[in-house]
Write a protein that holds these residues in place. Structure first.
Motif, PDB file in Angstrom:
ATOM      1  N   ALA A 102       5.673 -78.770 101.363  1.00  0.00           N
ATOM      2  CA  ALA A 102       5.736 -79.728 100.260  1.00  0.00           C
ATOM      3  C   ALA A 102       6.695 -80.836 100.683  1.00  0.00           C
ATOM      4  O   ALA A 102       7.909 -80.729 100.502  1.00  0.00           O
ATOM      5  N   ASP A 103       6.142 -81.879 101.304  1.00  0.00           N
ATOM      6  CA  ASP A 103       6.944 -83.013 101.748  1.00  0.00           C
ATOM      7  C   ASP A 103       6.812 -84.105 100.693  1.00  0.00           C
ATOM      8  O   ASP A 103       5.907 -84.932 100.742  1.00  0.00           O
ATOM      9  N   VAL A 104       7.725 -84.070  99.742  1.00  0.00           N
ATOM     10  CA  VAL A 104       7.686 -85.003  98.612  1.00  0.00           C
ATOM     11  C   VAL A 104       7.871 -86.436  99.109  1.00  0.00           C
ATOM     12  O   VAL A 104       7.232 -87.360  98.605  1.00  0.00           O
ATOM     13  N   TYR A 114       1.222 -82.155 100.880  1.00  0.00           N
ATOM     14  CA  TYR A 114       1.278 -80.808 100.306  1.00  0.00           C
ATOM     15  C   TYR A 114       0.162 -80.004 100.957  1.00  0.00           C
ATOM     16  O   TYR A 114      -1.013 -80.245 100.695  1.00  0.00           O
ATOM     17  N   THR A 147       8.359 -71.235 103.169  1.00  0.00           N
ATOM     18  CA  THR A 147       8.128 -72.408 102.335  1.00  0.00           C
ATOM     19  C   THR A 147       9.073 -73.481 102.829  1.00  0.00           C
ATOM     20  O   THR A 147      10.269 -73.232 102.998  1.00  0.00           O
ATOM     21  N   GLN A 152       4.035 -73.006 103.637  1.00  0.00           N
ATOM     22  CA  GLN A 152       3.725 -73.781 102.433  1.00  0.00           C
ATOM     23  C   GLN A 152       4.567 -75.048 102.543  1.00  0.00           C
ATOM     24  O   GLN A 152       5.786 -74.996 102.407  1.00  0.00           O
ATOM     25  N   TYR A 162      14.477 -78.040 102.740  1.00  0.00           N
ATOM     26  CA  TYR A 162      14.762 -76.744 102.108  1.00  0.00           C
ATOM     27  C   TYR A 162      13.780 -75.743 102.699  1.00  0.00           C
ATOM     28  O   TYR A 162      12.569 -75.940 102.629  1.00  0.00           O
ATOM     29  N   SER A 173      10.206 -77.410 102.045  1.00  0.00           N
ATOM     30  CA  SER A 173      10.147 -78.561 101.142  1.00  0.00           C
ATOM     31  C   SER A 173      11.060 -79.659 101.671  1.00  0.00           C
ATOM     32  O   SER A 173      12.125 -79.375 102.218  1.00  0.00           O
ATOM     33  N   THR A 188      12.684 -83.400 100.387  1.00  0.00           N
ATOM     34  CA  THR A 188      12.852 -84.411  99.355  1.00  0.00           C
ATOM     35  C   THR A 188      14.113 -85.208  99.662  1.00  0.00           C
ATOM     36  O   THR A 188      15.152 -84.623  99.971  1.00  0.00           O
TER      37      THR A 188
END
Length: 179
Positions: free
Chosen positions: A15-17, A22, A152, A13, A161, A154, A156
């Motif tokens: 989520a590369d802000v 995403y 997951t 999953q 993370y 991520s 940011t």
């Protein structure tokens, strides 16, 4: 796939802000017998952190004329050459000549990876980015890998993370130029 390679499946999953990416990724990764867990994990991280349309893993160690990860546009033209580990200057030079963008992801000390490049001819070396992580991050992430892994990831403000089976890890993404 190389003879004796072990297949790993990663469900990520992402989520590369920072980039507005995403996605849910399903990756099949062939781990060559001579490849370390840390190298394989760095390949997976590079794929996720560079994810865009047309990205793919190469045939790995047996593909001496391709990087670990590459990106092609809809015409098949190579747009990004993404190395993993500690490629030599000649390989970076060649990759930079073939693709519009070149990057390196390493699980090693970036100063030691970049040192052999000093004074060598590398096409657009000042544009090649060398990415690394906090010491121990990749090794800790690699220790969690199983044949089937769900995680997951991520990103940011250039901080990654990673959550894998309830274990959370984090690291800054350190970036410098090759030249």
């Amino acid at each position: 796939m190389a003879v004796g390679a072990t297949m790993h499946t990663f469900t990520v999953q992402l989520a590369d802000v920072d980039r507005g990416v995403y996605e849910e990724l399903s990756l099949r990764v062939a781990r060559h017998p001579s490849e370390t867990d840390a190298f394989m994990m760095t390949r997976v991280l590079a794929y996720c952190l560079e994810y865009e349309e047309g990205i793919a893993f190469s045939d790995g160690i047996s593909a001496t004329d391709e990087p670990a990860v590459l990106v092609r546009d809809l015409t098949g033209a190579l747009t990004a050459w993404i190395e993993v580990g500690a490629p030599d200057a000649a390989r970076l030079h060649s990759g930079s000549m073939q693709a519009g963008r070149t990057a390196v992801y390493t699980h090693r000390d970036p100063a030691k990876v970049a040192a052999p490049w000093a004074g060598k001819r590398i096409h657009r070396g000042d544009e090649i980015l060398l990415h690394s992580f906090d010491p121990g991050f990749v090794d800790a992430a690699a220790a969690l890998v199983e044949r089937r892994s769900a995680m997951t990831l991520s990103v940011t403000e250039r901080r990654i993370y990673l959550d894998h089976g309830g274990t959370s890890l984090e690291s800054d993404i350190h970036t410098q130029t090759a030249a």
